[in-house]
Design an enzyme around this catalytic site. Structure first.
Site, mmCIF file in Angstrom:
data_model
loop_
_atom_site.group_PDB
_atom_site.id
_atom_site.type_symbol
_atom_site.label_atom_id
_atom_site.label_comp_id
_atom_site.label_asym_id
_atom_site.label_seq_id
_atom_site.Cartn_x
_atom_site.Cartn_y
_atom_site.Cartn_z
ATOM 1 N N GLU A 144 6.186 -12.376 -29.535
ATOM 2 C CA GLU A 144 6.608 -13.604 -28.849
ATOM 3 C C GLU A 144 7.997 -13.374 -28.256
ATOM 4 O OE1 GLU A 144 7.960 -16.520 -31.707
ATOM 5 O OE2 GLU A 144 7.518 -18.200 -30.362
ATOM 6 N N ASN A 197 6.929 -21.581 -23.772
ATOM 7 C CA ASN A 197 6.925 -20.368 -24.577
ATOM 8 C C ASN A 197 5.542 -19.777 -24.349
ATOM 9 O OD1 ASN A 197 6.870 -18.420 -26.553
ATOM 10 N ND2 ASN A 197 7.915 -19.682 -28.101
ATOM 11 N N LYS A 245 2.528 -22.062 -25.475
ATOM 12 C CA LYS A 245 2.564 -22.428 -26.886
ATOM 13 C C LYS A 245 2.431 -23.928 -27.112
ATOM 14 C CE LYS A 245 5.421 -21.469 -30.994
ATOM 15 N NZ LYS A 245 6.686 -20.768 -31.431
ATOM 16 N N GLU A 298 13.188 -24.902 -30.502
ATOM 17 C CA GLU A 298 12.045 -24.770 -29.580
ATOM 18 C C GLU A 298 11.638 -26.116 -29.011
ATOM 19 O OE1 GLU A 298 9.770 -21.443 -32.142
ATOM 20 O OE2 GLU A 298 8.933 -21.840 -30.176
ATOM 21 N N CYS A 316 3.015 -17.480 -32.521
ATOM 22 C CA CYS A 316 3.876 -17.736 -33.656
ATOM 23 C C CYS A 316 3.474 -18.898 -34.558
ATOM 24 C CB CYS A 316 5.325 -17.878 -33.184
ATOM 25 S SG CYS A 316 6.463 -17.577 -34.531
ATOM 26 N N ASN A 345 8.295 -14.695 -33.977
ATOM 27 C CA ASN A 345 9.705 -14.510 -34.353
ATOM 28 C C ASN A 345 9.914 -15.450 -35.532
ATOM 29 O OD1 ASN A 345 11.771 -13.614 -31.595
ATOM 30 N ND2 ASN A 345 9.571 -13.655 -31.482
HETATM 31 N N1 ING Z 1 8.887 -19.349 -35.742
HETATM 32 C C1 ING Z 1 8.543 -19.773 -37.053
HETATM 33 C C2 ING Z 1 7.061 -19.632 -37.379
HETATM 34 O O1 ING Z 1 6.286 -20.564 -37.353
HETATM 35 C C3 ING Z 1 8.832 -21.349 -38.849
HETATM 36 C C4 ING Z 1 9.027 -21.142 -37.366
HETATM 37 C C5 ING Z 1 9.410 -20.497 -39.773
HETATM 38 C C6 ING Z 1 8.019 -22.366 -39.287
HETATM 39 C C7 ING Z 1 9.186 -20.681 -41.148
HETATM 40 C C8 ING Z 1 7.781 -22.564 -40.637
HETATM 41 C C9 ING Z 1 8.372 -21.720 -41.576
HETATM 42 O O2 ING Z 1 6.720 -18.518 -37.736
HETATM 43 C C10 ING Z 1 8.348 -19.674 -34.539
HETATM 44 N N2 ING Z 1 8.917 -19.117 -33.456
HETATM 45 O O3 ING Z 1 7.397 -20.438 -34.439
#
Ligand code: ING
Length: 319
Positions: A47, A114, A131, A150, A180, A205
């Site tokens: 991503e 995204n 996204k 985001e 993601c 990410n």
């Molecule tokens: N990053 C993370 C993901 O869903 C996140 C955001 C991190 C959500 C940890 C929940 C827990 O992997 C992106 N870019 O969506």
């Protein structure tokens, strides 16, 4: 009978904010050449693979924000990636920030997505996904060690010709894209499963630390694989999940890039926190073993009992 597709998960280590698109494309090309040496036919990049993960910062100057976006694809910096991939007859999936002026179906407004694209072995963009599940928050939350904006910088696409979880006929199979946070939601895989998807390609990410829930931090790699392995098994599809990882501008992000079979088994995985290619020969015909038995949707599903899934957004407990 087998329908082999040799896939490369092209994991990236951190991209510095000051790193130019040219420097990043050099790294993408290095992974592409490794892939070529191993007979890879489809390379999956993460991503937002052209820049650092900029939603970690609160910005208000739109020009500063828009510097992270691409206005054309291929563009000046990515044309040589398209050219070299086509020369080597390798397809690829690439995540990037997409700025669309007067977007069709959006009333002519400028939209920022995204985005991920699927490019075939001739260098033609055959699929594009914007996204849907944008995590994080829209306003500055200084209590966080780092932001996850985001919801501030990207739009959710409207349902319709460009919006939605789609599946395309490509690489002699049925391929789908997501990005993601989408991988954490079962609806993502099921909507593609209901289109017969045989391989889902996604980049991510993912910071190790999740400020709203630090108690999850030690489980971040487990939750990553759990989500993708479940999605693969429950829909009889391959899943390729590719990380941008390592320490990026002081933020530690998980690796764990993996190629997952329709059985839910991880068949290849990256083992570093940097630029690394993991390769697997994937037989798309292995999907049938699940799609025609345990997860034969036409025979076993009972959608008349699932209406809450589309009718209701948040949970409503009984009185
Ligand atoms: N990053 C993370 C993901 O869903 C996140 C955001 C991190 C959500 C940890 C929940 C827990 O992997 C992106 N870019 O969506």
């Amino acid at each position: 009978m087998a329908r082999w597709l040799t896939v490369g998960a092209a994991q990236l280590g951190g991209i510095a904010r000051a790193e130019t698109r040219a420097q990043v494309v050099d790294r993408l090309l290095a992974l592409l050449h490794q892939a070529h040496a191993m007979g890879v036919e489809l390379v999956v990049y993460p991503e937002l693979a052209l820049t650092t993960f900029f939603p970690r910062w609160f910005m208000t100057d739109q020009a500063e924000i828009d510097a992270f976006f691409e206005r054309t694809m291929p563009g000046p910096a990515t044309q040589r990636l398209f050219d070299e991939a086509a020369r080597l007859k390798i397809g690829f999936c690439l995540g990037y920030a997409e700025l669309v002026a007067d977007a069709e179906g959006e009333g002519g407004r400028t939209r920022r997505y995204n985005t991920a694209i699927l490019v075939d072995r001739a260098g033609t963009i055959v699929g594009r996904y914007r996204k849907i599940h944008l995590p994080g928050h829209a306003e500055h939350e200084p209590w966080r060690r780092f932001q996850h904006l985001e919801k501030r910088y990207f739009d959710v696409p409207e349902p319709g010709n460009e919006g939605g979880f789609k599946v395309w006929r490509a690489f002699d199979g049925l391929l789908g894209l997501c990005i993601c946070n989408d991988r954490r939601w079962p609806e993502t895989y099921r909507v593609m499963g209901l289109q017969g998807v045989e391989m889902v390609l996604l980049g991510y990410n993912t910071p190790v630390h999740n400020p709203p829930a630090p108690e999850h931090d030690t489980l971040s790699l487990f939750h990553n694989h759990l989500s993708m392995q479940a999605g693969a098994y429950q829909n009889g599809t391959w899943v390729v999940g590719v990380a941008k990882c390592g320490i990026e501008e002081g933020c530690e992000m998980i690796g764990g890039s993996a190629i997952i079979a329709p059985s839910g088994e991880i068949v290849a995985q990256c083992a570093t926190q940097g630029d690394e290619l993991a390769v697997a020969r994937c037989d798309l015909d292995r999907c049938a073993s699940y799609k025609t038995t345990t997860f034969n949707f036409a025979v076993h599903r009972q959608p008349q009992h699932y209406t809450l899934i589309t009718d209701r957004k948040g949970a409503v407990p009984p009185d």
